[in-house]
Motif scaffolding. Structure first.
Motif, mmCIF file in Angstrom:
data_model
loop_
_atom_site.group_PDB
_atom_site.id
_atom_site.type_symbol
_atom_site.label_atom_id
_atom_site.label_comp_id
_atom_site.label_asym_id
_atom_site.label_seq_id
_atom_site.Cartn_x
_atom_site.Cartn_y
_atom_site.Cartn_z
ATOM 1 N N SER A 13 0.836 -1.192 0.000
ATOM 2 C CA SER A 13 0.000 0.000 0.000
ATOM 3 C C SER A 13 0.879 1.253 0.000
ATOM 4 N N PRO A 14 0.594 2.209 -0.887
ATOM 5 C CA PRO A 14 1.351 3.466 -0.876
ATOM 6 C C PRO A 14 1.221 4.223 0.447
ATOM 7 N N LEU A 15 0.118 4.009 1.157
ATOM 8 C CA LEU A 15 -0.067 4.665 2.451
ATOM 9 C C LEU A 15 0.876 4.119 3.520
ATOM 10 N N ALA A 16 1.482 2.989 3.263
ATOM 11 C CA ALA A 16 2.484 2.439 4.173
ATOM 12 C C ALA A 16 3.894 2.629 3.617
ATOM 13 N N ALA A 17 4.076 2.407 2.317
ATOM 14 C CA ALA A 17 5.413 2.456 1.718
ATOM 15 C C ALA A 17 5.995 3.867 1.712
ATOM 16 N N VAL A 18 5.203 4.865 1.375
ATOM 17 C CA VAL A 18 5.716 6.239 1.303
ATOM 18 C C VAL A 18 6.171 6.739 2.680
ATOM 19 N N PRO A 19 5.356 6.609 3.731
ATOM 20 C CA PRO A 19 5.861 7.022 5.050
ATOM 21 C C PRO A 19 7.078 6.215 5.506
ATOM 22 N N MET A 20 7.142 4.931 5.150
ATOM 23 C CA MET A 20 8.300 4.122 5.513
ATOM 24 C C MET A 20 9.560 4.665 4.845
ATOM 25 N N ILE A 21 9.460 5.006 3.564
ATOM 26 C CA ILE A 21 10.612 5.570 2.844
ATOM 27 C C ILE A 21 11.000 6.916 3.436
ATOM 28 N N LEU A 22 10.018 7.751 3.747
ATOM 29 C CA LEU A 22 10.316 9.048 4.361
ATOM 30 C C LEU A 22 10.986 8.876 5.722
ATOM 31 N N MET A 23 10.542 7.894 6.496
ATOM 32 C CA MET A 23 11.168 7.632 7.786
ATOM 33 C C MET A 23 12.606 7.167 7.610
ATOM 34 N N ILE A 24 12.839 6.279 6.650
ATOM 35 C CA ILE A 24 14.194 5.800 6.384
ATOM 36 C C ILE A 24 15.109 6.969 6.039
ATOM 37 N N LEU A 25 14.656 7.836 5.133
ATOM 38 C CA LEU A 25 15.474 8.978 4.728
ATOM 39 C C LEU A 25 15.742 9.911 5.900
ATOM 40 N N THR A 26 14.729 10.144 6.723
ATOM 41 C CA THR A 26 14.886 11.029 7.880
ATOM 42 C C THR A 26 15.853 10.448 8.905
#
Length: 82
Positions: A13-26
């Motif tokens: 789900s993009p609602l899970a993958a996008v925040p996960m990627i943003l968290m990784i980058l942060t």
């Protein structure tokens, strides 16, 4: 505890993958900046300092890229997601 299939389904789900990627980058950005401050404070010699900062930049950018690739691979149903 969740199994691999459950996590792969959740990351699809993009609602899970996008925040996960943003968290990784942060997290990687914050860790890199924190370690850079430690190096600037405690590593003596301009050459050693620049080499250490270049090394952590390389390692953290590489680590973040690898983590984002892994999330995208699972989210998009690549080989790592099977």
């Amino acid at each position: 505890a969740y199994d691999r299939a459950t996590i792969a389904e959740w990351l699809a789900s993009p609602l899970a993958a996008v925040p996960m990627i943003l968290m990784i980058l942060t997290v990687f950005w914050h860790a890199k900046d924190g370690l850079r401050v430690v190096i600037e404070d405690y590593v003596h010699g301009e050459g050693n300092r620049l080499a250490a900062i270049a090394l952590i930049n390389f390692l953290f950018v590489g680590g973040a890229a690898l983590a984002v690739f892994a999330v995208l691979s699972v989210a998009l149903g690549g080989a790592a997601g099977r």
